[in-house]
Design a protein around this motif. Structure first.
Motif, mmCIF file in Angstrom:
data_model
loop_
_atom_site.group_PDB
_atom_site.id
_atom_site.type_symbol
_atom_site.label_atom_id
_atom_site.label_comp_id
_atom_site.label_asym_id
_atom_site.label_seq_id
_atom_site.Cartn_x
_atom_site.Cartn_y
_atom_site.Cartn_z
ATOM 1 N N ASN A 196 5.361 16.439 -15.223
ATOM 2 C CA ASN A 196 5.538 15.939 -16.396
ATOM 3 C C ASN A 196 4.233 16.431 -17.501
ATOM 4 O OD1 ASN A 196 7.713 14.684 -15.622
ATOM 5 N ND2 ASN A 196 6.799 12.838 -15.178
ATOM 6 N N ALA A 197 3.118 16.583 -16.878
ATOM 7 C CA ALA A 197 1.914 17.035 -17.720
ATOM 8 C C ALA A 197 1.980 18.289 -18.344
ATOM 9 C CB ALA A 197 0.829 16.986 -16.661
ATOM 10 N N VAL A 198 2.938 19.287 -17.772
ATOM 11 C CA VAL A 198 3.422 20.639 -18.315
ATOM 12 C C VAL A 198 3.992 20.446 -19.515
ATOM 13 C CG1 VAL A 198 4.713 22.483 -17.887
ATOM 14 C CG2 VAL A 198 3.456 21.715 -16.177
ATOM 15 N N GLY A 199 4.985 19.453 -19.520
ATOM 16 C CA GLY A 199 5.860 19.335 -20.774
ATOM 17 C C GLY A 199 5.019 18.809 -21.660
ATOM 18 N N MET B 148 0.746 -1.155 0.109
ATOM 19 C CA MET B 148 0.157 0.076 0.169
ATOM 20 C C MET B 148 0.866 1.201 0.101
ATOM 21 S SD MET B 148 -2.838 1.080 2.823
ATOM 22 C CE MET B 148 -3.936 2.539 2.508
ATOM 23 N N LYS B 149 0.621 2.177 -0.811
ATOM 24 C CA LYS B 149 1.176 3.172 -0.966
ATOM 25 C C LYS B 149 1.066 4.246 0.251
ATOM 26 C CE LYS B 149 1.914 4.075 -6.005
ATOM 27 N NZ LYS B 149 1.715 4.550 -7.050
ATOM 28 N N THR B 150 1.934 5.084 0.704
ATOM 29 C CA THR B 150 1.997 5.753 1.799
ATOM 30 C C THR B 150 1.610 7.226 1.157
ATOM 31 O OG1 THR B 150 4.211 6.873 1.551
ATOM 32 C CG2 THR B 150 3.851 4.636 3.163
ATOM 33 N N PRO B 151 0.967 8.055 1.913
ATOM 34 C CA PRO B 151 0.436 9.421 1.691
ATOM 35 C C PRO B 151 1.609 10.185 1.232
ATOM 36 C CG PRO B 151 -0.425 9.127 3.752
ATOM 37 C CD PRO B 151 0.468 8.030 3.565
ATOM 38 N N THR B 152 2.852 10.170 1.390
ATOM 39 C CA THR B 152 4.172 10.848 1.110
ATOM 40 C C THR B 152 4.317 10.344 -0.530
ATOM 41 O OG1 THR B 152 5.021 11.106 3.105
ATOM 42 C CG2 THR B 152 6.712 11.398 1.307
ATOM 43 N N ARG B 153 4.320 8.934 -0.736
ATOM 44 C CA ARG B 153 4.768 8.444 -2.002
ATOM 45 C C ARG B 153 3.473 8.790 -3.021
ATOM 46 N NH1 ARG B 153 5.909 2.111 -1.524
ATOM 47 N NH2 ARG B 153 6.081 2.563 -3.732
ATOM 48 N N ASN B 154 2.454 8.925 -2.404
ATOM 49 C CA ASN B 154 1.247 9.326 -3.242
ATOM 50 C C ASN B 154 1.239 10.739 -3.729
ATOM 51 O OD1 ASN B 154 -0.422 6.792 -3.562
ATOM 52 N ND2 ASN B 154 -1.264 7.273 -1.606
ATOM 53 N N ARG B 155 1.680 11.475 -2.663
ATOM 54 C CA ARG B 155 2.045 12.892 -3.089
ATOM 55 C C ARG B 155 3.027 12.997 -4.113
ATOM 56 N NH1 ARG B 155 1.509 17.950 -0.250
ATOM 57 N NH2 ARG B 155 3.580 19.476 -1.011
ATOM 58 N N ASP B 156 4.225 12.343 -3.841
ATOM 59 C CA ASP B 156 5.372 12.479 -4.523
ATOM 60 C C ASP B 156 5.111 12.104 -6.098
ATOM 61 O OD1 ASP B 156 6.740 13.577 -2.664
ATOM 62 O OD2 ASP B 156 7.803 11.681 -2.349
ATOM 63 N N ALA B 157 4.296 11.038 -6.275
ATOM 64 C CA ALA B 157 3.767 10.373 -7.745
ATOM 65 C C ALA B 157 3.127 11.485 -8.335
ATOM 66 C CB ALA B 157 3.125 9.209 -7.351
ATOM 67 N N THR B 158 2.188 12.025 -7.484
ATOM 68 C CA THR B 158 1.050 13.136 -8.197
ATOM 69 C C THR B 158 2.025 14.220 -8.531
ATOM 70 O OG1 THR B 158 -0.742 12.221 -6.761
ATOM 71 C CG2 THR B 158 -1.009 14.286 -7.757
ATOM 72 N N ARG B 159 2.749 14.855 -7.871
ATOM 73 C CA ARG B 159 3.595 15.838 -8.094
ATOM 74 C C ARG B 159 4.303 15.515 -9.413
ATOM 75 N NH1 ARG B 159 7.640 17.786 -6.404
ATOM 76 N NH2 ARG B 159 7.395 19.778 -6.206
ATOM 77 N N GLY C 2 10.282 23.950 -14.649
ATOM 78 C CA GLY C 2 11.809 24.346 -14.932
ATOM 79 C C GLY C 2 13.065 23.663 -13.949
ATOM 80 N N GLN C 3 12.809 23.650 -12.710
ATOM 81 C CA GLN C 3 13.712 23.217 -11.665
ATOM 82 C C GLN C 3 13.959 21.484 -11.615
ATOM 83 O OE1 GLN C 3 12.263 24.849 -7.967
ATOM 84 N NE2 GLN C 3 13.561 26.607 -8.426
ATOM 85 N N GLU C 4 12.804 20.818 -11.838
ATOM 86 C CA GLU C 4 12.822 19.521 -11.596
ATOM 87 C C GLU C 4 12.863 18.675 -13.029
ATOM 88 O OE1 GLU C 4 10.165 17.948 -8.688
ATOM 89 O OE2 GLU C 4 10.045 20.233 -7.688
ATOM 90 N N GLY C 5 12.247 19.286 -13.933
ATOM 91 C CA GLY C 5 12.122 18.820 -15.300
ATOM 92 C C GLY C 5 13.473 18.713 -15.950
ATOM 93 N N ASP C 6 13.399 17.798 -17.291
ATOM 94 C CA ASP C 6 14.674 18.073 -17.954
ATOM 95 C C ASP C 6 14.605 19.019 -18.965
ATOM 96 O OD1 ASP C 6 17.214 16.812 -18.967
ATOM 97 O OD2 ASP C 6 15.950 15.689 -20.418
ATOM 98 N N PHE C 7 14.511 20.280 -18.513
ATOM 99 C CA PHE C 7 14.351 21.520 -19.390
ATOM 100 C C PHE C 7 15.467 22.061 -19.740
ATOM 101 C CE2 PHE C 7 14.506 26.288 -19.117
ATOM 102 C CZ PHE C 7 13.935 26.495 -20.285
#
Length: 208
Positions: free
Chosen positions: A17-20, A1-12, A62-67
């Motif tokens: 990625n959706a922006v790109g 079962m995914k923890t709330p933190t892992r769910n949050r990170d996955a959604t972020r 910009g900071q976390e993507g492969d821009f």
């Protein structure tokens, strides 16, 4: 079962990625809360919860993507080896890797072309990120002290010229007889980087 933190990170990550994806598929005019949330398959409320809104999401993209090419990419993969090279070799390697790095990022090319004709939150935020990264790279690796030549002016001219030619190649094939749709043309430009750097290095030696 995914923890709330892992769910949050996955959604972020989905939203970043959706922006790109929206930019690549639909362009800047369609970039908004609804389009990004739809692309990510999540509720748009999460954009505000995790990023505070679109400006925060754009900043994260910009900071976390492969821009933009990373410092490791510009240095050729081995930071420690790059650090001890002569300035002339550092500039050649950085120029060639910048050219390669931007050429393989069509979305970055789209953003660079767009920022020349329209200023918006995305282009302004990514401009800050780009400038910050390049200045940090220069501070770490290109400052040797006592230069007789303005190295950053040379880097700026090379970067601007290469950026222009890369963006131009998306629509126009030729520039000064150089075929921008042919790898041989880009090889000529790589050799041109070396010639410019060697000329600057020779001038620096002559002025010492």
């Amino acid at each position: 079962m995914k923890t709330p933190t892992r769910n949050r990170d996955a959604t972020r990550l989905k939203l970043i990625n959706a922006v790109g994806q929206v930019l690549a598929e639909k362009g800047f005019t369609h970039l908004g809360v609804n389009a990004v949330a739809r692309q990510a398959g999540v509720d748009k409320v999460l954009i505000y919860r995790y990023f505070g809104g679109m400006p925060g999401l754009i900043k994260a993209f910009g900071q976390e993507g492969d821009f933009w090419p990373s410092m490791e990419e510009l240095a050729g993969g081995d930071i420690d080896a790059y650090r001890v090279l002569p300035l002339e070799e550092k500039l050649k390697i950085m120029g060639r890797n910048y050219l390669e790095g931007i050429r393989k990022r069509p979305l970055t090319q789209e953003i660079m072309a767009w920022e020349m004709v329209e200023r918006n939150n995305l282009t302004e935020e990514l401009e800050i990120i780009r400038e910050t990264r390049m200045l940090r790279f220069a501070d770490l690796f290109l400052q040797v002290g006592g230069e007789a030549v303005d190295v950053m002016a040379v880097v700026g001219l090379m970067g601007a010229g290469l950026s222009y030619l890369i963006c131009r190649s998306r629509r126009i094939r030729w520039y000064n007889g150089i075929d921008l749709e042919n790898e041989e043309g880009w090889k000529r430009l790589e050799n041109g980087i070396d010639l410019v750097v060697e000329g600057v290095a020779g001038l620096m030696q002559a002025r010492d």
